[in-house]
Design a protein around this motif. Structure first.
Motif, PDB file in Angstrom:
ATOM      1  N   PRO A  16     -20.061 -10.792   4.366  1.00 17.03           N
ATOM      2  CA  PRO A  16     -18.787 -10.863   3.648  1.00 17.03           C
ATOM      3  C   PRO A  16     -17.735  -9.916   4.203  1.00 17.03           C
ATOM      4  O   PRO A  16     -16.560 -10.247   4.244  1.00 17.03           O
ATOM      5  N   ARG A  17     -18.191  -8.757   4.684  1.00 18.02           N
ATOM      6  CA  ARG A  17     -17.236  -7.782   5.229  1.00 18.02           C
ATOM      7  C   ARG A  17     -16.656  -8.284   6.549  1.00 18.02           C
ATOM      8  O   ARG A  17     -15.454  -8.181   6.786  1.00 18.02           O
ATOM      9  N   ARG A  20     -14.154 -11.027   5.614  1.00 21.35           N
ATOM     10  CA  ARG A  20     -12.865 -10.523   5.130  1.00 21.35           C
ATOM     11  C   ARG A  20     -12.023  -9.983   6.269  1.00 21.35           C
ATOM     12  O   ARG A  20     -10.833 -10.245   6.373  1.00 21.35           O
ATOM     13  N   GLN A 102     -11.388 -12.035 -11.945  1.00 25.37           N
ATOM     14  CA  GLN A 102     -11.731 -12.003 -10.511  1.00 25.37           C
ATOM     15  C   GLN A 102     -12.229 -13.376 -10.048  1.00 25.37           C
ATOM     16  O   GLN A 102     -11.817 -13.888  -9.013  1.00 25.37           O
ATOM     17  N   ASP A 106      -9.910 -15.098  -7.482  1.00 25.92           N
ATOM     18  CA  ASP A 106     -10.292 -14.786  -6.101  1.00 25.92           C
ATOM     19  C   ASP A 106     -11.395 -15.647  -5.537  1.00 25.92           C
ATOM     20  O   ASP A 106     -11.498 -15.798  -4.330  1.00 25.92           O
ATOM     21  N   TRP A 175     -25.311 -13.874 -11.677  1.00 26.99           N
ATOM     22  CA  TRP A 175     -24.602 -12.671 -11.224  1.00 26.99           C
ATOM     23  C   TRP A 175     -24.769 -11.691 -12.372  1.00 26.99           C
ATOM     24  O   TRP A 175     -24.209 -11.888 -13.451  1.00 26.99           O
ATOM     25  N   VAL A 194     -25.304  -6.351  -9.903  1.00 24.55           N
ATOM     26  CA  VAL A 194     -24.303  -5.300  -9.682  1.00 24.55           C
ATOM     27  C   VAL A 194     -24.660  -4.207 -10.668  1.00 24.55           C
ATOM     28  O   VAL A 194     -24.426  -4.343 -11.873  1.00 24.55           O
ATOM     29  N   LEU A 196     -23.906  -0.706 -11.700  1.00 27.64           N
ATOM     30  CA  LEU A 196     -22.920   0.350 -11.507  1.00 27.64           C
ATOM     31  C   LEU A 196     -23.552   1.733 -11.632  1.00 27.64           C
ATOM     32  O   LEU A 196     -23.166   2.663 -10.928  1.00 27.64           O
ATOM     33  N   SER A 199     -25.098   2.587  -8.384  1.00 31.96           N
ATOM     34  CA  SER A 199     -24.046   2.880  -7.409  1.00 31.96           C
ATOM     35  C   SER A 199     -23.555   4.320  -7.578  1.00 31.96           C
ATOM     36  O   SER A 199     -23.350   5.054  -6.603  1.00 31.96           O
TER      37      SER A 199
ATOM     38  N   LYS B 156      -5.660  -3.128  -3.660  1.00 31.52           N
ATOM     39  CA  LYS B 156      -5.715  -2.627  -2.288  1.00 31.52           C
ATOM     40  C   LYS B 156      -4.425  -1.898  -1.885  1.00 31.52           C
ATOM     41  O   LYS B 156      -4.471  -0.816  -1.301  1.00 31.52           O
ATOM     42  N   PHE B 177     -13.456   0.789  -6.065  1.00 25.12           N
ATOM     43  CA  PHE B 177     -13.481  -0.601  -6.523  1.00 25.12           C
ATOM     44  C   PHE B 177     -12.348  -1.415  -5.905  1.00 25.12           C
ATOM     45  O   PHE B 177     -12.250  -2.610  -6.149  1.00 25.12           O
ATOM     46  N   HIS B 179     -10.170  -3.048  -2.672  1.00 22.09           N
ATOM     47  CA  HIS B 179     -10.636  -3.684  -1.438  1.00 22.09           C
ATOM     48  C   HIS B 179     -10.163  -2.918  -0.211  1.00 22.09           C
ATOM     49  O   HIS B 179     -10.240  -3.413   0.898  1.00 22.09           O
ATOM     50  N   ASP B 181     -10.265  -0.305   2.723  1.00 23.31           N
ATOM     51  CA  ASP B 181     -11.357   0.296   3.491  1.00 23.31           C
ATOM     52  C   ASP B 181     -11.051   1.766   3.783  1.00 23.31           C
ATOM     53  O   ASP B 181     -10.524   2.118   4.836  1.00 23.31           O
ATOM     54  N   ASN B 193     -18.585   2.042  -2.052  1.00 26.30           N
ATOM     55  CA  ASN B 193     -17.765   0.874  -2.366  1.00 26.30           C
ATOM     56  C   ASN B 193     -18.478  -0.044  -3.345  1.00 26.30           C
ATOM     57  O   ASN B 193     -19.681  -0.278  -3.213  1.00 26.30           O
ATOM     58  N   VAL B 194     -17.751  -0.563  -4.309  1.00 20.49           N
ATOM     59  CA  VAL B 194     -18.269  -1.664  -5.123  1.00 20.49           C
ATOM     60  C   VAL B 194     -17.329  -2.824  -4.863  1.00 20.49           C
ATOM     61  O   VAL B 194     -16.194  -2.834  -5.342  1.00 20.49           O
ATOM     62  N   HIS B 195     -17.775  -3.737  -4.020  1.00 21.54           N
ATOM     63  CA  HIS B 195     -16.906  -4.846  -3.645  1.00 21.54           C
ATOM     64  C   HIS B 195     -17.411  -6.111  -4.324  1.00 21.54           C
ATOM     65  O   HIS B 195     -18.342  -6.750  -3.862  1.00 21.54           O
ATOM     66  N   GLY B 197     -16.071  -9.035  -4.714  1.00 19.32           N
ATOM     67  CA  GLY B 197     -15.884 -10.271  -3.934  1.00 19.32           C
ATOM     68  C   GLY B 197     -17.030 -10.475  -2.955  1.00 19.32           C
ATOM     69  O   GLY B 197     -17.560 -11.586  -2.812  1.00 19.32           O
TER      70      GLY B 197
END
Lengths: 218, 218
Positions: A16-17, A20, A102, A106, A175, A194, A196, A199, B156, B177, B179, B181, B193-195, B197
């Motif tokens: 995904p990175r 993007r 989101q 998105d 999810w 996810v 948190l 994290s 962002k 959180f 986007h 970098d 990072n918590v991405h 997407g």
């Protein structure tokens, strides 16, 4: 031809990175990029980038680099984000509301078709154009509407009971923002967690490690 | 003695999960657990569990297994979650509000000392007992209050400008959180990072992969 069978989970996590980043530079008009440049821009090593792309076929040309468009397109295909899966979200608290927005704004891969909560004060109100429905009515909803994925934004205790009901309804992908370990109970479901709290513990670990290094150097 | 120097990032990622699980069974009165049982309960292989724990010293005893208390304590020390770092949060939207509450209620390692937003309608209102302050006043706040970590719950575009200001204030760790970098611009900062997407794309990938498997089998 892409060798997509045995892509490791760490490569998958990076896709995904890459996607993007490539989408961004494609918009800026960049047509080709070398593994060296790509690695520099993404804080990876060039050999890691080459190894990653090697997992799903080779696109780089000596001296020219990778075609940004082809590479972006190939990663898009591997991720499968041109698909669209109908999803419901349960738990319209702060995190649920943020996640609903989101997904609506998105997400390329999921259509949010329903939002549920058990709070009578929330039921009937809207998040964007989706009306919050009583969690009691999930079964009724799913008998009329195809649902592939459930997004769980509820506490651990509620997730346990809900996941049983959702599993019975045939939902096999989640999810999961709750702290409930779904894959322990249902080994055949797809779960993207996810967590948190985890994290935050990881961040704490990194800060401690940095501070130990600084102390050792001083 | 713990060999903590070269713990790989994938082991680190598993530590919070081990920690949560061990805390849970400790509360249930379990005193010892074998690597086989632990691996079963955590959907890992026994050899993976043994390898992970071997990274930071050995605690298992043949025939008895690991002491739950000692192992939990050791992981707690490695993660360093007995420390407390003062943190500020910027962006009190849905996700920011949810995160603020999570940090206030759940986090052992961070003290939320300030919440900031640029929205005049939010400034002055409270999240639990913390008053939302104008983002313009971050510099003033940080000159009076020690802040170690910033939690970025902003888009962002805002993250770019904010991170410059926060970096100038000496903040070197971020729970991100947005986007944006951060580590590209500031290679010396710690970023978790918590991405969301990216997480959603990963879920999409797993669903596609499962569907391909099912098709191949049918």
């Amino acid at each position: 031809m892409a060798k997509r069978e045995n892509i490791s989970s760490s490569v998958i996590r990076r896709l995904p990175r890459y996607y993007r980043f490539l989408s961004e530079i494609e918009k800026q008009g960049v047509t080709h990029i070398s593994s060296r440049e790509l690695s520099k821009r993404m804080s990876l090593t060039a050999s890691q980038v080459r190894q990653d792309f090697n997992c799903f076929g080779e696109f780089g040309q000596q001296g020219i680099g990778y075609s940004v468009k082809k590479l972006r397109y190939e990663i898009e295909n591997i991720l499968g984000i041109q698909c669209r899966y109908p999803a419901i979200l349960i738990g319209a608290g702060n995190i649920g509301t943020a996640i609903a927005k989101q997904v609506i704004f998105d997400s390329r891969c999921f259509d949010l078709v329903g939002i549920f909560d058990k709070d009578k004060q929330k039921i009937g109100s809207n998040i964007l154009d989706i009306t919050i429905t009583d969690t009691e009515r999930i079964e009724e909803f799913c008998s009329n509407t195809l649902v592939n994925t459930a997004i769980l934004c509820v506490p651990k205790s509620a997730a346990e009971e809900l996941s049983d009901r959702l599993y019975k309804l045939g939902i096999r992908s989640f999810w999961n923002f709750s702290h409930y370990d779904l894959s322990m109970r249902f080994p055949d479901v797809i779960v993207e967690n996810v967590h948190l709290g985890d994290s935050l513990m990881t961040l704490c670990f990194m800060i401690n490690q940095q501070q130990s290094k600084n102390k050792a150097q001083s």
